[in-house]
Motif scaffolding. Structure first.
Motif, PDB file in Angstrom:
ATOM      1  N   THR A  83       0.815  -1.212   0.000  1.00  0.00           N
ATOM      2  CA  THR A  83       0.000   0.000   0.000  1.00  0.00           C
ATOM      3  C   THR A  83       0.849   1.263   0.000  1.00  0.00           C
ATOM      4  O   THR A  83       2.060   1.212   0.228  1.00  0.00           O
ATOM      5  CB  THR A  83      -0.928  -0.022   1.243  1.00  0.00           C
ATOM      6  OG1 THR A  83      -1.692   1.178   1.294  1.00  0.00           O
ATOM      7  CG2 THR A  83      -0.122  -0.146   2.524  1.00  0.00           C
ATOM      8  N   VAL A  84       0.199   2.393  -0.237  1.00  0.00           N
ATOM      9  CA  VAL A  84       0.881   3.694  -0.113  1.00  0.00           C
ATOM     10  C   VAL A  84       0.699   4.256   1.300  1.00  0.00           C
ATOM     11  O   VAL A  84       1.347   5.231   1.667  1.00  0.00           O
ATOM     12  CB  VAL A  84       0.340   4.727  -1.131  1.00  0.00           C
ATOM     13  CG1 VAL A  84       0.647   4.283  -2.546  1.00  0.00           C
ATOM     14  CG2 VAL A  84      -1.159   4.964  -0.955  1.00  0.00           C
ATOM     15  N   PHE A  85      -0.196   3.662   2.078  1.00  0.00           N
ATOM     16  CA  PHE A  85      -0.507   4.190   3.407  1.00  0.00           C
ATOM     17  C   PHE A  85       0.549   3.778   4.431  1.00  0.00           C
ATOM     18  O   PHE A  85       0.786   2.592   4.638  1.00  0.00           O
ATOM     19  CB  PHE A  85      -1.884   3.709   3.883  1.00  0.00           C
ATOM     20  CG  PHE A  85      -3.026   4.237   3.064  1.00  0.00           C
ATOM     21  CD1 PHE A  85      -3.257   5.597   2.949  1.00  0.00           C
ATOM     22  CD2 PHE A  85      -3.876   3.365   2.398  1.00  0.00           C
ATOM     23  CE1 PHE A  85      -4.308   6.088   2.191  1.00  0.00           C
ATOM     24  CE2 PHE A  85      -4.933   3.841   1.641  1.00  0.00           C
ATOM     25  CZ  PHE A  85      -5.145   5.199   1.536  1.00  0.00           C
ATOM     26  N   ASN A 123       0.548 -10.681   7.642  1.00  0.00           N
ATOM     27  CA  ASN A 123       1.865 -11.254   7.930  1.00  0.00           C
ATOM     28  C   ASN A 123       3.000 -10.284   7.648  1.00  0.00           C
ATOM     29  O   ASN A 123       4.155 -10.559   7.974  1.00  0.00           O
ATOM     30  CB  ASN A 123       2.076 -12.521   7.107  1.00  0.00           C
ATOM     31  CG  ASN A 123       1.058 -13.594   7.424  1.00  0.00           C
ATOM     32  OD1 ASN A 123       0.079 -13.754   6.708  1.00  0.00           O
ATOM     33  ND2 ASN A 123       1.270 -14.316   8.510  1.00  0.00           N
ATOM     34  N   GLY A 124       2.689  -9.159   7.008  1.00  0.00           N
ATOM     35  CA  GLY A 124       3.706  -8.163   6.715  1.00  0.00           C
ATOM     36  C   GLY A 124       3.068  -6.913   6.154  1.00  0.00           C
ATOM     37  O   GLY A 124       1.872  -6.907   5.811  1.00  0.00           O
ATOM     38  N   TYR A 125       3.841  -5.848   6.084  1.00  0.00           N
ATOM     39  CA  TYR A 125       3.306  -4.558   5.634  1.00  0.00           C
ATOM     40  C   TYR A 125       4.363  -3.878   4.785  1.00  0.00           C
ATOM     41  O   TYR A 125       5.434  -3.500   5.286  1.00  0.00           O
ATOM     42  CB  TYR A 125       2.938  -3.703   6.843  1.00  0.00           C
ATOM     43  CG  TYR A 125       1.980  -2.572   6.557  1.00  0.00           C
ATOM     44  CD1 TYR A 125       0.639  -2.669   6.918  1.00  0.00           C
ATOM     45  CD2 TYR A 125       2.421  -1.404   5.942  1.00  0.00           C
ATOM     46  CE1 TYR A 125      -0.247  -1.625   6.675  1.00  0.00           C
ATOM     47  CE2 TYR A 125       1.542  -0.362   5.686  1.00  0.00           C
ATOM     48  CZ  TYR A 125       0.212  -0.477   6.054  1.00  0.00           C
ATOM     49  OH  TYR A 125      -0.658   0.555   5.800  1.00  0.00           O
ATOM     50  N   LEU A 126       4.072  -3.737   3.490  1.00  0.00           N
ATOM     51  CA  LEU A 126       5.034  -3.184   2.532  1.00  0.00           C
ATOM     52  C   LEU A 126       4.471  -1.942   1.859  1.00  0.00           C
ATOM     53  O   LEU A 126       3.264  -1.863   1.612  1.00  0.00           O
ATOM     54  CB  LEU A 126       5.369  -4.228   1.463  1.00  0.00           C
ATOM     55  CG  LEU A 126       5.736  -5.632   1.965  1.00  0.00           C
ATOM     56  CD1 LEU A 126       5.890  -6.581   0.792  1.00  0.00           C
ATOM     57  CD2 LEU A 126       7.015  -5.585   2.806  1.00  0.00           C
ATOM     58  N   VAL A 153       6.444   0.567  13.805  1.00  0.00           N
ATOM     59  CA  VAL A 153       5.848  -0.453  14.682  1.00  0.00           C
ATOM     60  C   VAL A 153       6.591  -0.498  16.008  1.00  0.00           C
ATOM     61  O   VAL A 153       5.979  -0.546  17.082  1.00  0.00           O
ATOM     62  CB  VAL A 153       5.873  -1.839  13.995  1.00  0.00           C
ATOM     63  CG1 VAL A 153       5.485  -2.936  14.981  1.00  0.00           C
ATOM     64  CG2 VAL A 153       4.916  -1.855  12.807  1.00  0.00           C
ATOM     65  N   LEU A 154       7.919  -0.457  15.952  1.00  0.00           N
ATOM     66  CA  LEU A 154       8.698  -0.464  17.190  1.00  0.00           C
ATOM     67  C   LEU A 154       8.378   0.763  18.044  1.00  0.00           C
ATOM     68  O   LEU A 154       8.264   0.671  19.265  1.00  0.00           O
ATOM     69  CB  LEU A 154      10.198  -0.497  16.867  1.00  0.00           C
ATOM     70  CG  LEU A 154      10.724  -1.806  16.271  1.00  0.00           C
ATOM     71  CD1 LEU A 154      12.171  -1.647  15.831  1.00  0.00           C
ATOM     72  CD2 LEU A 154      10.600  -2.944  17.278  1.00  0.00           C
ATOM     73  N   ARG A 155       8.217   1.915  17.380  1.00  0.00           N
ATOM     74  CA  ARG A 155       7.887   3.136  18.112  1.00  0.00           C
ATOM     75  C   ARG A 155       6.505   3.033  18.744  1.00  0.00           C
ATOM     76  O   ARG A 155       6.282   3.473  19.874  1.00  0.00           O
ATOM     77  CB  ARG A 155       7.954   4.333  17.172  1.00  0.00           C
ATOM     78  CG  ARG A 155       7.956   5.677  17.905  1.00  0.00           C
ATOM     79  CD  ARG A 155       8.066   6.842  16.936  1.00  0.00           C
ATOM     80  NE  ARG A 155       9.262   6.794  16.117  1.00  0.00           N
ATOM     81  CZ  ARG A 155       9.266   6.777  14.796  1.00  0.00           C
ATOM     82  NH1 ARG A 155       8.123   6.798  14.119  1.00  0.00           N
ATOM     83  NH2 ARG A 155      10.399   6.745  14.122  1.00  0.00           N
ATOM     84  N   MET A 156       5.560   2.423  18.007  1.00  0.00           N
ATOM     85  CA  MET A 156       4.202   2.250  18.538  1.00  0.00           C
ATOM     86  C   MET A 156       4.226   1.393  19.800  1.00  0.00           C
ATOM     87  O   MET A 156       3.572   1.696  20.794  1.00  0.00           O
ATOM     88  CB  MET A 156       3.303   1.590  17.480  1.00  0.00           C
ATOM     89  CG  MET A 156       2.851   2.535  16.370  1.00  0.00           C
ATOM     90  SD  MET A 156       2.258   1.666  14.886  1.00  0.00           S
ATOM     91  CE  MET A 156       0.900   0.700  15.549  1.00  0.00           C
ATOM     92  N   ALA A 194       7.980 -12.217   8.700  1.00  0.00           N
ATOM     93  CA  ALA A 194       7.002 -11.127   8.785  1.00  0.00           C
ATOM     94  C   ALA A 194       7.629  -9.862   8.207  1.00  0.00           C
ATOM     95  O   ALA A 194       7.991  -8.946   8.945  1.00  0.00           O
ATOM     96  CB  ALA A 194       6.569 -10.907  10.236  1.00  0.00           C
ATOM     97  N   PRO A 195       7.770  -9.811   6.876  1.00  0.00           N
ATOM     98  CA  PRO A 195       8.495  -8.696   6.254  1.00  0.00           C
ATOM     99  C   PRO A 195       7.777  -7.360   6.365  1.00  0.00           C
ATOM    100  O   PRO A 195       6.552  -7.295   6.261  1.00  0.00           O
ATOM    101  CB  PRO A 195       8.618  -9.123   4.784  1.00  0.00           C
ATOM    102  CG  PRO A 195       7.480 -10.064   4.564  1.00  0.00           C
ATOM    103  CD  PRO A 195       7.293 -10.779   5.862  1.00  0.00           C
ATOM    104  N   MET A 196       8.560  -6.326   6.581  1.00  0.00           N
ATOM    105  CA  MET A 196       8.023  -4.966   6.609  1.00  0.00           C
ATOM    106  C   MET A 196       9.021  -4.017   5.968  1.00  0.00           C
ATOM    107  O   MET A 196      10.225  -4.184   6.154  1.00  0.00           O
ATOM    108  CB  MET A 196       7.770  -4.492   8.044  1.00  0.00           C
ATOM    109  CG  MET A 196       6.692  -5.237   8.769  1.00  0.00           C
ATOM    110  SD  MET A 196       6.406  -4.524  10.404  1.00  0.00           S
ATOM    111  CE  MET A 196       5.645  -5.929  11.220  1.00  0.00           C
ATOM    112  N   THR A 197       8.526  -3.048   5.244  1.00  0.00           N
ATOM    113  CA  THR A 197       9.378  -1.963   4.774  1.00  0.00           C
ATOM    114  C   THR A 197      10.055  -1.351   5.999  1.00  0.00           C
ATOM    115  O   THR A 197       9.432  -1.210   7.056  1.00  0.00           O
ATOM    116  CB  THR A 197       8.530  -0.902   4.045  1.00  0.00           C
ATOM    117  OG1 THR A 197       7.860  -1.526   2.944  1.00  0.00           O
ATOM    118  CG2 THR A 197       9.389   0.236   3.537  1.00  0.00           C
ATOM    119  N   SER A 198      11.336  -1.002   5.889  1.00  0.00           N
ATOM    120  CA  SER A 198      12.103  -0.572   7.061  1.00  0.00           C
ATOM    121  C   SER A 198      11.445   0.579   7.819  1.00  0.00           C
ATOM    122  O   SER A 198      11.427   0.594   9.049  1.00  0.00           O
ATOM    123  CB  SER A 198      13.533  -0.189   6.647  1.00  0.00           C
ATOM    124  OG  SER A 198      13.513   0.832   5.683  1.00  0.00           O
ATOM    125  N   SER A 199      10.870   1.526   7.091  1.00  0.00           N
ATOM    126  CA  SER A 199      10.232   2.668   7.764  1.00  0.00           C
ATOM    127  C   SER A 199       9.011   2.216   8.558  1.00  0.00           C
ATOM    128  O   SER A 199       8.698   2.765   9.624  1.00  0.00           O
ATOM    129  CB  SER A 199       9.827   3.738   6.744  1.00  0.00           C
ATOM    130  OG  SER A 199       8.896   3.216   5.809  1.00  0.00           O
TER     131      SER A 199
END
Length: 210
Positions: free
Chosen positions: A82-84, A99-102, A133-136, A123-128
């Motif tokens: 997504t762009v969000f 399972n992931g957010y890209l 998520v860690l900040r949340m 559980a892949p995620m775009t680095s940003s």
């Protein structure tokens, strides 16, 4: 062969993703759709290993589609693409079983790596997004155990109750009389606002008193 399904309302992007995946060894797009209106039947019919899921689609959107899939299928891997990058969408997607957010700006080569990673249990995620998520999580305030003002002696007695000790066993282990044990337990009940051993033990567990 990793079987991939794509949910994306932009026809050019949908076609581009399909060409990228089909043109790569070990990957195959089994189906691609512009929304999640019939998502449960489609997932059942095509049995994908990994789903790439846009969020903002007409009709049934990606978050709603994710929730529908998870009501019937908990094993298929679902990657939001997504762009969000706002907290609300990230949190809602992960909470609902993604399972992931890209992000869509992910380079094609990395996207294929992420699909493979999800397929193998990652559980892949775009680095940003991962940073977000860690900040949340760091911002979440864990509930503090309530202070019932138990003395150290009373906490010791309560721990024995939690461990299933009888009044006689507590008296023996603490080298005090049974009457003293009863006095401690009476004060414990008063401070915890309970009327029985089982209630005291339940509250000790619930509020992490001992």
């Amino acid at each position: 062969m990793i079987k991939v399904m794509v949910y994306e309302d932009n026809p050019q992007l949908r076609e581009g993703l399909s060409m990228l995946i089909n043109g790569s060894d070990g990957y195959e797009v089994v189906a691609a759709f512009k929304n999640c209106n019939n998502v449960v039947d489609e997932v059942e019919a095509f049995q994908p290993d990994v789903i790439l899921m846009d969020i903002d689609m007409p009709g049934t959107n990606g978050i709603e589609g994710l929730k529908l899939i998870r009501q019937h299928n908990t094993t298929v891997k679902i990657l939001m693409l997504t762009v969000f990058d706002d907290n609300k969408n990230v949190f809602e997607a992960l909470k609902s079983g993604a399972n992931g957010y890209l992000l869509k700006k992910t380079p094609p080569s990395r996207l294929l790596e992420y699909i493979h990673e999800a397929h193998t249990g990652g559980a892949p995620m775009t680095s940003s997004i991962a940073t977000q998520v860690l900040r949340m999580f760091s911002d979440i305030q864990l509930p503090q155990s309530e202070d019932y003002r138990l003395s150290e002696r009373e906490k010791e007695v309560l721990q024995f109750l939690v461990n299933g000790y009888s009044y006689k066993m507590i008296a023996s282990d603490m080298n005090i009389s049974i009457d003293t044990v009863r006095s401690h337990i009476k004060k414990i009940y008063e401070k915890l606002h309970v009327n029985s051993k089982s209630e005291a033990v339940a509250k000790a567990f619930k509020d992490k008193i001992v």
